[in-house]
Design a protein around this motif. Structure first.
Motif, PDB file in Angstrom:
ATOM      1  N   ASN A 206       0.845  -1.194   0.000  1.00  0.00           N
ATOM      2  CA  ASN A 206       0.000   0.000   0.000  1.00  0.00           C
ATOM      3  C   ASN A 206       0.880   1.244   0.000  1.00  0.00           C
ATOM      4  O   ASN A 206       2.098   1.149  -0.202  1.00  0.00           O
ATOM      5  CB  ASN A 206      -0.964  -0.011   1.193  1.00  0.00           C
ATOM      6  CG  ASN A 206      -0.241  -0.053   2.534  1.00  0.00           C
ATOM      7  OD1 ASN A 206       0.931   0.322   2.653  1.00  0.00           O
ATOM      8  ND2 ASN A 206      -0.935  -0.511   3.563  1.00  0.00           N
ATOM      9  N   LYS A 207       0.277   2.404   0.236  1.00  0.00           N
ATOM     10  CA  LYS A 207       1.024   3.665   0.145  1.00  0.00           C
ATOM     11  C   LYS A 207       1.932   3.914   1.342  1.00  0.00           C
ATOM     12  O   LYS A 207       2.650   4.918   1.371  1.00  0.00           O
ATOM     13  CB  LYS A 207       0.042   4.833  -0.014  1.00  0.00           C
ATOM     14  CG  LYS A 207      -0.712   4.821  -1.342  1.00  0.00           C
ATOM     15  CD  LYS A 207      -1.628   6.031  -1.461  1.00  0.00           C
ATOM     16  CE  LYS A 207      -2.357   6.024  -2.804  1.00  0.00           C
ATOM     17  NZ  LYS A 207      -3.261   7.200  -2.943  1.00  0.00           N
TER      18      LYS A 207
ATOM     19  N   TRP B  14       7.708   1.251   0.804  1.00  0.00           N
ATOM     20  CA  TRP B  14       8.441   1.251  -0.461  1.00  0.00           C
ATOM     21  C   TRP B  14       9.479   0.130  -0.381  1.00  0.00           C
ATOM     22  O   TRP B  14      10.301   0.105   0.542  1.00  0.00           O
ATOM     23  CB  TRP B  14       9.154   2.581  -0.663  1.00  0.00           C
ATOM     24  CG  TRP B  14       8.272   3.789  -0.738  1.00  0.00           C
ATOM     25  CD1 TRP B  14       7.969   4.515  -1.859  1.00  0.00           C
ATOM     26  CD2 TRP B  14       7.595   4.474   0.341  1.00  0.00           C
ATOM     27  NE1 TRP B  14       7.146   5.578  -1.564  1.00  0.00           N
ATOM     28  CE2 TRP B  14       6.900   5.575  -0.210  1.00  0.00           C
ATOM     29  CE3 TRP B  14       7.502   4.238   1.714  1.00  0.00           C
ATOM     30  CZ2 TRP B  14       6.129   6.440   0.571  1.00  0.00           C
ATOM     31  CZ3 TRP B  14       6.740   5.102   2.484  1.00  0.00           C
ATOM     32  CH2 TRP B  14       6.062   6.188   1.912  1.00  0.00           C
TER      33      TRP B  14
ATOM     34  N   THR C  38      12.190  -6.383  -8.594  1.00  0.00           N
ATOM     35  CA  THR C  38      11.116  -5.409  -8.760  1.00  0.00           C
ATOM     36  C   THR C  38      11.045  -4.490  -7.545  1.00  0.00           C
ATOM     37  O   THR C  38      11.341  -4.898  -6.419  1.00  0.00           O
ATOM     38  CB  THR C  38       9.760  -6.097  -8.949  1.00  0.00           C
ATOM     39  OG1 THR C  38       9.519  -6.984  -7.839  1.00  0.00           O
ATOM     40  CG2 THR C  38       9.731  -6.893 -10.238  1.00  0.00           C
TER      41      THR C  38
ATOM     42  N   CYS D  16       8.379  -1.915  -5.382  1.00  0.00           N
ATOM     43  CA  CYS D  16       6.934  -1.907  -5.138  1.00  0.00           C
ATOM     44  C   CYS D  16       6.550  -0.743  -4.244  1.00  0.00           C
ATOM     45  O   CYS D  16       7.228  -0.456  -3.251  1.00  0.00           O
ATOM     46  CB  CYS D  16       6.492  -3.210  -4.476  1.00  0.00           C
ATOM     47  SG  CYS D  16       6.966  -4.698  -5.370  1.00  0.00           S
ATOM     48  N   HIS D  17       5.435  -0.102  -4.596  1.00  0.00           N
ATOM     49  CA  HIS D  17       4.842   0.952  -3.764  1.00  0.00           C
ATOM     50  C   HIS D  17       3.388   1.118  -4.166  1.00  0.00           C
ATOM     51  O   HIS D  17       3.051   1.062  -5.352  1.00  0.00           O
ATOM     52  CB  HIS D  17       5.588   2.273  -3.935  1.00  0.00           C
ATOM     53  CG  HIS D  17       4.923   3.428  -3.235  1.00  0.00           C
ATOM     54  ND1 HIS D  17       4.729   3.446  -1.869  1.00  0.00           N
ATOM     55  CD2 HIS D  17       4.391   4.585  -3.712  1.00  0.00           C
ATOM     56  CE1 HIS D  17       4.114   4.567  -1.528  1.00  0.00           C
ATOM     57  NE2 HIS D  17       3.891   5.270  -2.630  1.00  0.00           N
ATOM     58  N   ALA D  18       2.530   1.296  -3.171  1.00  0.00           N
ATOM     59  CA  ALA D  18       1.105   1.535  -3.394  1.00  0.00           C
ATOM     60  C   ALA D  18       0.457   0.435  -4.222  1.00  0.00           C
ATOM     61  O   ALA D  18      -0.434   0.693  -5.036  1.00  0.00           O
ATOM     62  CB  ALA D  18       0.887   2.897  -4.061  1.00  0.00           C
ATOM     63  N   GLY D  19       0.921  -0.802  -4.028  1.00  0.00           N
ATOM     64  CA  GLY D  19       0.343  -1.939  -4.732  1.00  0.00           C
ATOM     65  C   GLY D  19       0.790  -2.098  -6.172  1.00  0.00           C
ATOM     66  O   GLY D  19       0.308  -2.999  -6.868  1.00  0.00           O
ATOM     67  N   LYS D  20       1.724  -1.263  -6.631  1.00  0.00           N
ATOM     68  CA  LYS D  20       2.217  -1.336  -8.005  1.00  0.00           C
ATOM     69  C   LYS D  20       3.702  -1.697  -7.998  1.00  0.00           C
ATOM     70  O   LYS D  20       4.437  -1.327  -7.087  1.00  0.00           O
ATOM     71  CB  LYS D  20       2.001  -0.007  -8.727  1.00  0.00           C
ATOM     72  CG  LYS D  20       0.540   0.404  -8.820  1.00  0.00           C
ATOM     73  CD  LYS D  20       0.384   1.746  -9.515  1.00  0.00           C
ATOM     74  CE  LYS D  20      -1.077   2.174  -9.600  1.00  0.00           C
ATOM     75  NZ  LYS D  20      -1.237   3.499 -10.243  1.00  0.00           N
ATOM     76  N   SER D  21       4.133  -2.413  -9.016  1.00  0.00           N
ATOM     77  CA  SER D  21       5.532  -2.827  -9.086  1.00  0.00           C
ATOM     78  C   SER D  21       6.095  -2.568 -10.476  1.00  0.00           C
ATOM     79  O   SER D  21       5.354  -2.490 -11.462  1.00  0.00           O
ATOM     80  CB  SER D  21       5.679  -4.313  -8.732  1.00  0.00           C
ATOM     81  OG  SER D  21       4.984  -5.117  -9.664  1.00  0.00           O
ATOM     82  N   SER D  22       7.411  -2.427 -10.557  1.00  0.00           N
ATOM     83  CA  SER D  22       8.104  -2.254 -11.828  1.00  0.00           C
ATOM     84  C   SER D  22       9.500  -2.846 -11.707  1.00  0.00           C
ATOM     85  O   SER D  22      10.054  -2.960 -10.602  1.00  0.00           O
ATOM     86  CB  SER D  22       8.183  -0.777 -12.214  1.00  0.00           C
ATOM     87  OG  SER D  22       8.878  -0.031 -11.236  1.00  0.00           O
TER      88      SER D  22
END
Length: 234
Positions: free
Chosen positions: A106-107, A110, A117, A119-125
């Motif tokens: 979640n937010k 980090w 990968t 990850c932050h706020a449920g998103k990854s790259s």
């Protein structure tokens, strides 16, 4: 990614720090060594990996520059093994067989996974190559003054992973997490900047946290000061 430089050169003027893992808030799925520098995940056969567990440092950081190392005592495995930072609200356990990237779910946090990968706020790259080896050392450089979180692998700078860390507005704590049974992670070097921020720097950082860049020129300040704030802190 940023320039590949050795962490030893980057932090030559830093001083030792002595924080350890927090015993008060950790889930029972994490066991700590007597000196609280090593963490063992899901080592009890009765509670063997029923979800994702994490542990945080016993000190949060709201200013300054901080660097610490996490040593993988065993090769990472499973869905997720992570390092990173989070606020006091970042979750430290998800049960019911939820195997997730806990740091960054979640937010409030980090993180970097051993799969490379971020990850932050449920998103990854994708950020870097995966790391699977025993004794891999991941460095975390939290520069709240500059607003960045950067990771190192075995002393090599991997580049800035996250920006805006100065805008969080509350203490950030070191975090580790794992989904895998018998994950073993140890604290290595812990250091922090010895330089105190000047009054001008503190004022500029406060402005960045509270004033959008587009409004800096509207402040009742001399134009050279406004230009300095925009050039250096935005």
């Amino acid at each position: 990614m940023g320039q590949k430089v050795e962490s030893a050169n980057t932090f030559s003027n830093f001083l030792p720090d002595n924080w350890v893992w927090d015993t008060e808030c950790k889930p029972r799925e994490v066991t700590l060594s007597a000196d609280q520098t090593e963490a063992y995940f899901f080592i009890d056969p009765v509670t063997e990996s029923i979800g994702t567990a994490g542990v945080r440092g016993n000190r949060g950081f709201q200013d300054g520059r901080h660097f610490w190392e996490i040593i993988f005592l065993e090769p990472p495995a499973g869905t997720s093994v992570m390092v990173g930072v989070g606020t006091q609200q970042a979750p430290l356990f998800l049960g019911n067989y939820q195997y997730v990237n806990l740091i960054g779910v979640n937010k409030e946090s980090w993180g970097l996974s051993y799969k490379g990968t971020i990850c932050h706020a449920g998103k990854s790259s994708q950020y870097c190559e995966p790391f699977y080896n025993k004794r891999t050392t991941i460095g975390c450089f939290l520069d709240i003054q500059g607003g960045t979180l950067t990771f190192f692998k075995n002393g090599i700078d991997l580049g800035v992973a996250f920006w805006g860390m100065d805008l969080v507005g509350e203490p950030l704590y070191p975090l580790i997490s794992s989904t895998a049974a018998e994950t073993e992670l140890a604290l290595g070097k812990r250091i922090c900047s010895s330089r105190y921020l000047s009054l001008q720097e503190l004022c500029c950082i406060t402005l960045r946290r509270n004033v959008p860049a587009s409004l800096v020129d509207c402040l009742p300040l001399p134009k050279p000061i406004c230009q300095l704030v925009k050039n250096v802190y935005y």
